[in-house]
Design a protein around this motif. Structure first.
Motif, short mmCIF file in Angstrom:
data_model
loop_
_atom_site.label_atom_id
_atom_site.label_comp_id
_atom_site.label_asym_id
_atom_site.label_seq_id
_atom_site.Cartn_x
_atom_site.Cartn_y
_atom_site.Cartn_z
N GLN A 109 0.86 -1.18 0.00
CA GLN A 109 0.00 0.00 0.00
C GLN A 109 0.90 1.23 0.00
O GLN A 109 1.83 1.33 0.81
CB GLN A 109 -0.91 -0.01 1.22
N LEU A 110 0.60 2.14 -0.93
CA LEU A 110 1.38 3.37 -1.06
C LEU A 110 0.50 4.57 -0.80
O LEU A 110 -0.56 4.71 -1.42
CB LEU A 110 1.98 3.47 -2.47
N ALA A 111 0.93 5.42 0.10
CA ALA A 111 0.21 6.67 0.37
C ALA A 111 0.41 7.60 -0.83
O ALA A 111 1.34 7.39 -1.62
CB ALA A 111 0.77 7.31 1.64
N PRO A 112 -0.43 8.61 -0.98
CA PRO A 112 -0.20 9.58 -2.06
C PRO A 112 1.23 10.12 -1.97
O PRO A 112 1.68 10.53 -0.90
CB PRO A 112 -1.23 10.67 -1.78
N GLY A 113 1.96 10.06 -3.07
CA GLY A 113 3.35 10.50 -3.09
C GLY A 113 4.32 9.50 -2.50
O GLY A 113 5.52 9.74 -2.46
N VAL A 135 -0.40 3.00 -9.91
CA VAL A 135 1.00 2.85 -9.51
C VAL A 135 1.90 3.18 -10.69
O VAL A 135 1.56 2.92 -11.85
CB VAL A 135 1.29 1.42 -8.97
N THR A 136 3.06 3.75 -10.38
CA THR A 136 4.07 4.04 -11.40
C THR A 136 5.26 3.14 -11.15
O THR A 136 5.77 3.07 -10.03
CB THR A 136 4.52 5.52 -11.33
N LEU A 162 8.63 1.08 -7.35
CA LEU A 162 7.19 1.34 -7.46
C LEU A 162 6.88 2.61 -6.66
O LEU A 162 7.32 2.75 -5.52
CB LEU A 162 6.39 0.16 -6.92
N ARG A 163 6.07 3.50 -7.29
CA ARG A 163 5.71 4.77 -6.64
C ARG A 163 4.24 5.06 -6.86
O ARG A 163 3.63 4.59 -7.81
CB ARG A 163 6.52 5.92 -7.24
N GLU A 165 2.30 8.27 -7.64
CA GLU A 165 2.41 9.68 -8.01
C GLU A 165 1.05 10.36 -8.05
O GLU A 165 0.93 11.49 -8.51
CB GLU A 165 3.13 9.82 -9.35
N SER A 166 0.01 9.67 -7.55
CA SER A 166 -1.34 10.25 -7.55
C SER A 166 -1.64 10.85 -6.18
O SER A 166 -0.83 10.78 -5.27
CB SER A 166 -2.37 9.17 -7.90
N ASP A 167 -2.84 11.41 -6.06
CA ASP A 167 -3.23 12.01 -4.79
C ASP A 167 -4.20 11.13 -4.00
O ASP A 167 -4.84 11.57 -3.06
CB ASP A 167 -3.82 13.41 -5.00
N THR A 168 -4.30 9.84 -4.40
CA THR A 168 -5.11 8.87 -3.66
C THR A 168 -4.27 7.65 -3.31
O THR A 168 -3.24 7.40 -3.94
CB THR A 168 -6.35 8.42 -4.47
N LYS A 169 -4.72 6.90 -2.34
CA LYS A 169 -4.02 5.69 -1.89
C LYS A 169 -3.96 4.65 -3.01
O LYS A 169 -4.90 4.52 -3.80
CB LYS A 169 -4.74 5.11 -0.67
N THR A 170 -2.87 3.91 -3.07
CA THR A 170 -2.69 2.84 -4.03
C THR A 170 -2.46 1.54 -3.28
O THR A 170 -1.74 1.50 -2.29
CB THR A 170 -1.48 3.13 -4.95
N LYS A 171 -3.08 0.47 -3.78
CA LYS A 171 -2.89 -0.85 -3.19
C LYS A 171 -2.60 -1.83 -4.34
O LYS A 171 -3.37 -1.90 -5.30
CB LYS A 171 -4.15 -1.29 -2.44
N VAL A 172 -1.48 -2.55 -4.23
CA VAL A 172 -1.09 -3.50 -5.28
C VAL A 172 -0.68 -4.83 -4.67
O VAL A 172 -0.19 -4.90 -3.54
CB VAL A 172 0.07 -2.96 -6.15
#
Length: 181
Positions: A109-113, A135-136, A162-163, A165-172
């Motif tokens: 899980q990646l926080a925004p930024g 995800v980027t 993996l980053r 770069e959005s302003d919402t949470k990412t889960k992969v």
């Protein structure tokens, strides 16, 4: 208890070999391989060791009955997690001791930024499925973006990260071979 013939057949199929191909690599006939697998004939110790060598398994592992009792289902209490607030990621290892296995599945899980660790090139193959967000992947000098429901699949032959770069949470869901994570 599985029989020797059944174990040899399963290993042969896992390796993607035909009976003829296994026979060629062990100087045995296709018919004899078939007889061993069907328990019509029993291989000599020398023949068995030759088969095991081609099939890529040690005699100890071949006869180890613990492989029959392998753990298949993992529960919530089997997972381990780590959070790096500064870097903006939370990683959950879904299988205990997965770094000792051929694959290592994790939930990231990646926080925004947020950004996960940067990895050096390796022989790993990596699969990333985006469950939520975007995800980027920075792979060498190239950037790739995958959104929810999309997949990244790559060989980790360059520096990679993996980053989010959005302003919402990412889960992969990330699964990598060769001790990637």
């Amino acid at each position: 208890m599985r029989t020797i013939g059944n174990k040899i057949k399963n290993l042969r199929l896992q390796k993607g070999l035909t009976q003829e191909e296994l026979g060629e690599r062990t100087d045995l006939s296709k018919g004899y391989i078939s007889q061993i697998e069907r328990e019509i004939s029993s291989p000599s110790i020398e023949t068995l060791f030759s088969l095991l060598e081609v099939l890529g398994i040690s005699a100890k592992d071949f006869f180890d009955e613990d492989t029959l009792n392998q753990k298949v289902v993992y529960a919530q209490n089997d997972v381990t997690s780590y959070e790096d607030i500064e870097q903006g990621y939370h990683v959950t290892w879904l299988i205990p001791e997965s770094n000792e296995k051929d694959m290592e599945p994790v939930l990231l899980q990646l926080a925004p930024g947020g950004a996960f660790k940067t990895y050096e090139p390796s022989g790993a193959e990596t699969f990333v499925y985006v469950l939520e967000g975007r995800v980027t992947l920075q792979l060498g000098r190239q950037s790739y973006i995958a959104a929810q429901g999309e997949t990244l699949y790559y060989k980790a032959s360059e520096i990679h990260q993996l980053r989010n770069e959005s302003d919402t949470k990412t889960k992969v869901l990330v699964t990598a071979t060769d001790s990637y994570l």
